[in-house]
Every structure is written in C-alpha cells, then in structure tokens.
Design a protein around this motif. Structure first.
Motif, PDB file in Angstrom:
ATOM      1  N   UNK A  42      37.074  33.498  41.329  1.00  0.00           N
ATOM      2  CA  UNK A  42      37.127  33.188  42.873  1.00  0.00           C
ATOM      3  C   UNK A  42      38.449  33.260  43.303  1.00  0.00           C
ATOM      4  N   UNK A  43      39.395  32.738  42.803  1.00  0.00           N
ATOM      5  CA  UNK A  43      40.746  32.992  43.020  1.00  0.00           C
ATOM      6  C   UNK A  43      41.085  34.151  43.483  1.00  0.00           C
ATOM      7  N   UNK A  44      40.635  35.233  42.451  1.00  0.00           N
ATOM      8  CA  UNK A  44      41.305  36.544  42.831  1.00  0.00           C
ATOM      9  C   UNK A  44      40.520  37.164  43.873  1.00  0.00           C
ATOM     10  N   UNK A  45      39.132  36.745  44.003  1.00  0.00           N
ATOM     11  CA  UNK A  45      38.318  37.394  44.907  1.00  0.00           C
ATOM     12  C   UNK A  45      38.820  36.922  46.154  1.00  0.00           C
ATOM     13  N   UNK A  46      39.275  35.671  46.236  1.00  0.00           N
ATOM     14  CA  UNK A  46      39.885  35.259  47.824  1.00  0.00           C
ATOM     15  C   UNK A  46      41.016  35.815  48.199  1.00  0.00           C
ATOM     16  N   UNK A  47      41.599  36.656  47.470  1.00  0.00           N
ATOM     17  CA  UNK A  47      42.562  37.369  47.893  1.00  0.00           C
ATOM     18  C   UNK A  47      43.872  37.117  47.230  1.00  0.00           C
ATOM     19  N   UNK A  48      44.008  35.924  46.478  1.00  0.00           N
ATOM     20  CA  UNK A  48      45.234  35.639  45.831  1.00  0.00           C
ATOM     21  C   UNK A  48      45.646  36.697  44.707  1.00  0.00           C
ATOM     22  N   UNK A  49      47.016  37.140  44.385  1.00  0.00           N
ATOM     23  CA  UNK A  49      47.442  37.804  43.452  1.00  0.00           C
ATOM     24  C   UNK A  49      47.113  37.210  41.986  1.00  0.00           C
ATOM     25  N   UNK A  50      47.389  37.843  41.079  1.00  0.00           N
ATOM     26  CA  UNK A  50      47.068  37.388  39.885  1.00  0.00           C
ATOM     27  C   UNK A  50      48.234  36.279  39.377  1.00  0.00           C
ATOM     28  N   UNK A  51      49.271  36.531  39.783  1.00  0.00           N
ATOM     29  CA  UNK A  51      50.608  35.465  39.472  1.00  0.00           C
ATOM     30  C   UNK A  51      50.202  34.053  40.605  1.00  0.00           C
ATOM     31  N   UNK A  52      49.660  34.268  41.686  1.00  0.00           N
ATOM     32  CA  UNK A  52      49.441  33.399  42.494  1.00  0.00           C
ATOM     33  C   UNK A  52      48.527  32.206  41.777  1.00  0.00           C
ATOM     34  N   UNK A  53      47.336  33.172  41.441  1.00  0.00           N
ATOM     35  CA  UNK A  53      46.150  32.472  40.938  1.00  0.00           C
ATOM     36  C   UNK A  53      46.391  31.667  39.571  1.00  0.00           C
ATOM     37  N   UNK A  54      47.543  32.462  38.996  1.00  0.00           N
ATOM     38  CA  UNK A  54      48.030  31.730  37.426  1.00  0.00           C
ATOM     39  C   UNK A  54      48.908  30.357  38.021  1.00  0.00           C
ATOM     40  N   UNK A  55      49.600  30.535  38.892  1.00  0.00           N
ATOM     41  CA  UNK A  55      50.532  29.541  39.313  1.00  0.00           C
ATOM     42  C   UNK A  55      49.551  28.229  39.741  1.00  0.00           C
ATOM     43  N   UNK A  56      48.355  28.638  40.557  1.00  0.00           N
ATOM     44  CA  UNK A  56      47.495  27.648  41.146  1.00  0.00           C
ATOM     45  C   UNK A  56      46.815  26.950  39.995  1.00  0.00           C
ATOM     46  N   UNK A  57      46.198  27.625  39.014  1.00  0.00           N
ATOM     47  CA  UNK A  57      45.426  26.980  37.979  1.00  0.00           C
ATOM     48  C   UNK A  57      46.317  25.966  37.128  1.00  0.00           C
ATOM     49  N   UNK A  58      47.615  26.396  36.807  1.00  0.00           N
ATOM     50  CA  UNK A  58      48.532  25.684  35.870  1.00  0.00           C
ATOM     51  C   UNK A  58      49.012  24.654  36.612  1.00  0.00           C
ATOM     52  N   UNK A  59      49.229  24.483  37.999  1.00  0.00           N
ATOM     53  CA  UNK A  59      50.151  23.421  38.642  1.00  0.00           C
ATOM     54  C   UNK A  59      49.092  22.756  39.332  1.00  0.00           C
ATOM     55  N   UNK A  60      47.906  23.050  39.606  1.00  0.00           N
ATOM     56  CA  UNK A  60      46.949  22.251  40.399  1.00  0.00           C
ATOM     57  C   UNK A  60      46.108  21.588  39.338  1.00  0.00           C
ATOM     58  N   UNK A  61      45.441  22.241  38.607  1.00  0.00           N
ATOM     59  CA  UNK A  61      44.480  21.971  37.483  1.00  0.00           C
ATOM     60  C   UNK A  61      43.453  20.971  38.315  1.00  0.00           C
ATOM     61  N   UNK A  62      42.671  21.339  39.077  1.00  0.00           N
ATOM     62  CA  UNK A  62      41.555  20.938  39.891  1.00  0.00           C
ATOM     63  C   UNK A  62      40.833  21.739  40.507  1.00  0.00           C
ATOM     64  N   UNK A  63      39.752  21.902  39.602  1.00  0.00           N
ATOM     65  CA  UNK A  63      38.649  22.831  40.227  1.00  0.00           C
ATOM     66  C   UNK A  63      38.110  22.689  41.603  1.00  0.00           C
ATOM     67  N   UNK A  64      37.587  21.436  41.717  1.00  0.00           N
ATOM     68  CA  UNK A  64      37.031  21.176  43.070  1.00  0.00           C
ATOM     69  C   UNK A  64      37.855  21.479  44.332  1.00  0.00           C
TER      70      UNK A  64
END
Length: 243
Positions: A42-64
């Motif tokens: 979903x992160x990639x499909x929403x327009x985030x780059x792979x690097x941005x999505x990777x940073x988001x999942x590692x730093x945020x760690x909150x699916x909802x």
C-alpha cells in the motif's frame, strides 16, 4: 549464593520467559506477516518511493497509522493533519503505556522508550491476562516474556513489509488488498474471543467503531478502543462478582 554462581540461573530464567513469550505470539505471526505485506504494498501504491516507504516502516512501525496517513499523503494534505491523524489512530497506546507502566517503571527512560517503540497490540493483549493480577510487578520473568512477544512481531512485520515494498510494483492495482488486510486482522482477533469479558469488549469496540465511521481523523477508532477497554474492565468485574 554468589552473584557469579547465580548467573546461569538468571540466564535460564530469562530464556524460559522469552521462549514462553515467543510460544504465545507464534499463532499471530502469520496474520502479522499478511498485514505487514499489505501495508508495504500500500505504501508503494500510494506514491511513496521505495526509500521513503522503507524509512516509514522502520521509523514509524504502526500499521494503522501508516495506512491512515497514506491517503492524506497522496492527496497532499498538510503535514500537521497527517501527524494528527496518525496520533489519533495510535491513542490506544497511551492506555497500553499506562497499564504497562507498573511493570517497567524501574527501568531507565531510554529503555522504556525502546519498549514503547516495539510494543504492539498483540504484545499487550498477551501480557496483561498473564500478569495483570500479579502481586509482584517488574520481575525479570515479566520483562523477558514481554520481549518474547514483541521482538518476533517486529522481525516478522518488518520482513514482510519490506517484501511488500519491493514487490509492490508487481501487484496488480485491481487486487483487493483491503480485503486481505481485514482477513489478517480477523485472524489475529478471533482467537482472542475466548472469554465473556473479551467478547463484551470486542462487541463494544465493534459497535462504537461502526457508529464512529462518520467522525473525522479516524476518531471513531480511538473511541472504539476506549469503549472496548472500559467495557472489558466492567465485564471482568461483573462476571467475577456473580456467584
């Protein structure tokens, strides 16, 4: 007994508690992996780059919170609104933190922050029924059981989410990822409906969440969490008081 001779016993206690935590969380890991995979895609499909999505999942760690923020990011919403929506969705962790505080307050604040980052809904749900009535709080066993529930969850979530990020471009847009996410959540929550207080809690949360769909910033979700906790606490006392 000297401190050196006690070290093997301490290590054994830690290992036993950690293994017990892992054993408790294992049934939920398949659903966690599915949820993480869907979030990564979903992160990639929403327009985030792979690097941005990777940073988001590692730093945020909150699916909802991640899924809540993605539509706002895609539409160019103000940064304050994105942060506000994510905070509202995660208000339940204030309740979790208050309930867990007596068990970990003896630790330094950096360690408590670390535990807060790794804490998940399932870790909390598995920990409290086991140690909620403990006369002694803050024991070594409690800490390592909790670690046993949250560390595997983090590893599985991040692994599956990263796979979803890098495979997102291959997933057709017409796939029903939302439905897969719902199934993953059901796989986590249904096995928890093993007692009357839990059923009351789930029913109250479900009704409030459904009614609260009209509220902005996913406030209905926060209200559902509060309603579920309050209803569960009331039901626990009610059924214990009955002869």
């Amino acid at each position: 007994m000297s401190s050196e001779s006690a070290l093997p016993e301490i290590r054994q206690e830690r290992l036993a508690a950690f293994r017990a935590g892992i054993h408790a969380i294992v049934p939920a890991l398949i659903a966690t992996a599915t949820w993480g995979l869907v979030t990564g895609v979903a992160m990639v499909k929403s327009g985030l780059t792979e690097t941005m999505a990777l940073a988001m999942t590692l730093l945020l760690y909150a699916g909802s919170a991640q899924l809540t923020s993605l539509p706002l990011i895609a539409t160019g919403a103000p940064l304050w609104l994105i942060f506000a929506a994510g905070c509202v969705v995660n208000l339940r962790f204030i309740i979790f933190g208050a309930a867990l505080h007596p068990y970990f307050r003896h630790m330094s604040w950096p360690k408590r922050l670390g535990l807060g980052y790794f804490t998940t809904d399932m870790g909390f749900v598995l920990f409290m029924p086991r140690y909620g009535d403990s006369a002694e709080r803050g024991t070594r066993e409690q800490l390592w059981f909790f670690l046993g529930t949250i560390v595997p969850g983090w590893l599985v979530w991040q692994s599956s989410s990263i796979v979803g990020i890098y495979l997102g471009a291959m997933v057709p847009t017409n796939w029903s990822l939302d439905f897969a996410a719902v199934l993953a959540l059901l796989a986590i929550t249904v096995p928890l409906a093993s007692s009357k207080p839990m059923l009351v809690s789930m029913l109250a949360a479900g009704v409030v969440a459904w009614v609260g769909q009209v509220l902005p910033l996913r406030l209905g979700l926060a209200a559902a969490v509060i309603a579920g906790v309050v209803a569960g606490m009331w039901a626990e006392r009610f059924f214990k008081a009955r002869p």
